[in-house]
Design a protein around this motif. Sequence first.
Motif, short mmCIF file in Angstrom:
data_model
loop_
_atom_site.label_atom_id
_atom_site.label_comp_id
_atom_site.label_asym_id
_atom_site.label_seq_id
_atom_site.Cartn_x
_atom_site.Cartn_y
_atom_site.Cartn_z
N ARG A 164 0.87 -1.17 0.00
CA ARG A 164 0.00 0.00 0.00
C ARG A 164 0.90 1.22 0.00
O ARG A 164 1.54 1.53 0.99
CB ARG A 164 -0.91 0.02 1.22
CG ARG A 164 -2.01 -1.00 1.18
CD ARG A 164 -3.13 -0.73 2.18
NE ARG A 164 -2.66 -0.47 3.53
CZ ARG A 164 -2.62 -1.38 4.49
NH1 ARG A 164 -2.99 -2.62 4.26
NH2 ARG A 164 -2.21 -1.06 5.69
N GLY A 165 0.95 1.89 -1.13
CA GLY A 165 1.70 3.14 -1.25
C GLY A 165 3.20 2.95 -1.20
O GLY A 165 3.70 1.86 -0.95
N GLY A 166 3.90 4.03 -1.51
CA GLY A 166 5.35 4.02 -1.47
C GLY A 166 5.94 4.42 -2.81
O GLY A 166 5.27 5.04 -3.65
N PHE A 167 7.21 4.05 -3.00
CA PHE A 167 7.96 4.43 -4.19
C PHE A 167 8.72 3.23 -4.73
O PHE A 167 9.15 2.37 -3.96
CB PHE A 167 8.98 5.52 -3.85
CG PHE A 167 8.37 6.81 -3.42
CD1 PHE A 167 8.04 7.79 -4.33
CD2 PHE A 167 8.11 7.03 -2.07
CE1 PHE A 167 7.46 8.98 -3.92
CE2 PHE A 167 7.54 8.21 -1.64
CZ PHE A 167 7.22 9.19 -2.57
N ALA A 168 8.92 3.22 -6.04
CA ALA A 168 9.80 2.25 -6.69
C ALA A 168 10.89 3.03 -7.40
O ALA A 168 10.61 4.03 -8.08
CB ALA A 168 9.04 1.40 -7.68
N ASP A 169 12.13 2.60 -7.24
CA ASP A 169 13.28 3.28 -7.84
C ASP A 169 14.12 2.26 -8.60
O ASP A 169 14.68 1.35 -7.99
CB ASP A 169 14.10 3.95 -6.75
CG ASP A 169 15.23 4.81 -7.29
OD1 ASP A 169 15.14 5.26 -8.45
OD2 ASP A 169 16.20 5.05 -6.54
N VAL A 170 14.16 2.40 -9.92
CA VAL A 170 14.99 1.54 -10.76
C VAL A 170 16.25 2.30 -11.10
O VAL A 170 16.19 3.42 -11.64
CB VAL A 170 14.25 1.14 -12.05
CG1 VAL A 170 15.14 0.26 -12.92
CG2 VAL A 170 12.95 0.42 -11.74
N THR A 171 17.40 1.72 -10.78
CA THR A 171 18.71 2.31 -11.06
C THR A 171 19.55 1.26 -11.78
O THR A 171 19.15 0.10 -11.88
CB THR A 171 19.42 2.74 -9.76
OG1 THR A 171 19.77 1.55 -9.03
CG2 THR A 171 18.57 3.66 -8.91
N PRO A 172 20.74 1.62 -12.25
CA PRO A 172 21.61 0.61 -12.85
C PRO A 172 21.97 -0.52 -11.87
O PRO A 172 22.30 -1.62 -12.28
CB PRO A 172 22.86 1.39 -13.25
CG PRO A 172 22.35 2.78 -13.50
CD PRO A 172 21.27 2.98 -12.46
N GLU A 173 21.85 -0.26 -10.56
CA GLU A 173 22.15 -1.27 -9.54
C GLU A 173 20.99 -2.22 -9.28
O GLU A 173 21.17 -3.26 -8.68
CB GLU A 173 22.58 -0.61 -8.22
CG GLU A 173 23.94 0.06 -8.27
CD GLU A 173 23.92 1.38 -9.03
OE1 GLU A 173 22.94 2.15 -8.90
OE2 GLU A 173 24.87 1.64 -9.77
#
Length: 87
Positions: free
Chosen positions: A65-74
């Motif tokens: 429920r809610g939040g953030f997703a962060d796609v990086t080279p890692e």
Amino acid sequence: MADKLHFSLVSPERELFSGLVDQVDAPGSEGDFGVLAHHAPFMTTLKEGQVRVYVDGKVTVYEVRGGFADVTPEGLTILAEHAQEAA
């Protein structure tokens, strides 16, 4: 052997998952999305729904429920407001 993606799923209480996976599907606020190794970087907010983690033919499902997703080279990091493994 196919490339793997490093994935971490973190809630305020604890880290629910950290490791190498084949694919992750998640509920983005602008639509569901999937991430594989070498995905282009991006960041998005999450809506309520399921995060599906694919590892060697097995699927583990988490409710978020809610939040953030962060796609990086890692890799991919999901910082969820609330997360638990689905029953």
